[in-house]
Write an enzyme that holds these catalytic residues in place. Sequence first.
Site, PDB file in Angstrom:
ATOM      1  N   SER A  62      30.888 -19.689  65.076  1.00  0.00           N
ATOM      2  CA  SER A  62      30.780 -19.813  66.527  1.00  0.00           C
ATOM      3  C   SER A  62      32.117 -19.509  67.211  1.00  0.00           C
ATOM      4  O   SER A  62      32.652 -18.425  67.059  1.00  0.00           O
ATOM      5  CB  SER A  62      30.249 -21.206  66.885  1.00  0.00           C
ATOM      6  OG  SER A  62      29.744 -21.216  68.189  1.00  0.00           O
ATOM      7  N   ASP A 112      23.449 -19.492  66.217  1.00  0.00           N
ATOM      8  CA  ASP A 112      24.777 -20.061  65.986  1.00  0.00           C
ATOM      9  C   ASP A 112      24.954 -20.608  64.563  1.00  0.00           C
ATOM     10  O   ASP A 112      24.126 -21.355  64.054  1.00  0.00           O
ATOM     11  CB  ASP A 112      24.987 -21.200  66.988  1.00  0.00           C
ATOM     12  CG  ASP A 112      26.439 -21.574  67.177  1.00  0.00           C
ATOM     13  OD1 ASP A 112      27.082 -21.964  66.186  1.00  0.00           O
ATOM     14  OD2 ASP A 112      26.922 -21.478  68.318  1.00  0.00           O
TER      15      ASP A 112
END
Length: 263
Positions: free
Chosen positions: A43, A158
């Site tokens: 991320s 993610d």
Amino acid sequence: MKKQRKKIGLALGSGGLRGLAHIGVIKVLERNNIPIDFIAGTSIGAIVGGIYAQRGNIADIEKLAQRFSYRDLINIFFDPKLHLGLVKGQKAQKFLENFIGDIKIEDLRIPFRAVATDLYTGEVVTFDKGKLSLAIRASSGMPFVFEPVKYNNYYLVDGGVSQPVPVKTARKMGADIVIAVNLDTTFFSSPSQKRFTIVGLLRNSVNLLRYHLAKENVKEADIIINPDVPDIIWWTRLNKGKKIIATGEEAAEKVIPLLKKML
């Protein structure tokens, strides 16, 4: 015969705006002449780590973070989809490409891996080749906000959903010493709060899951850096970048003596 130096891998965790602390950590490593041989990022860790692997100079990333404005934020998020995510994510990827260019992972200065999560299987998907901007976009695609990325046979969101601190990935790259930067050391946005709103309940529940998953991830690290950055609603704290970066520096300075001994 000269003894071979131990290889260092940096595992940069997820955490939204708190991830600017990664910049502070890398600044301290540079300042102490600590080499970085491998970088694995999830991320925001993939964003900072990927750009650093391409640039090799943390000052460039710090400048980008400091000049990032609400106008940039609006431009990135004015990309509506309203199907499996509020935002397409194409403008976010384009913003990255304007800064790093159309570069491939295999051509970076420092070996790099970006971690994403496949929604079909729940498995960790690691980008070790191909377009850097796409890898970062997939790794940082927050569920419900960004539309998942279709890549080969994967449907990616993610990486923080499956591996918030990619210690295993850094180890697999060949690191003898893995430095983990964990941004999920706390999970309560307001510890003194006795009542929750629905939004607060949801946020704290998600943070609690991330906390326990990150805690498991870092068990295999040799050195753990825990920047003391509170839970942040990132769109209301865009002007706190300098303070968050400094927090990363403070946390990294604490482990330098131990790291030098290990080397």
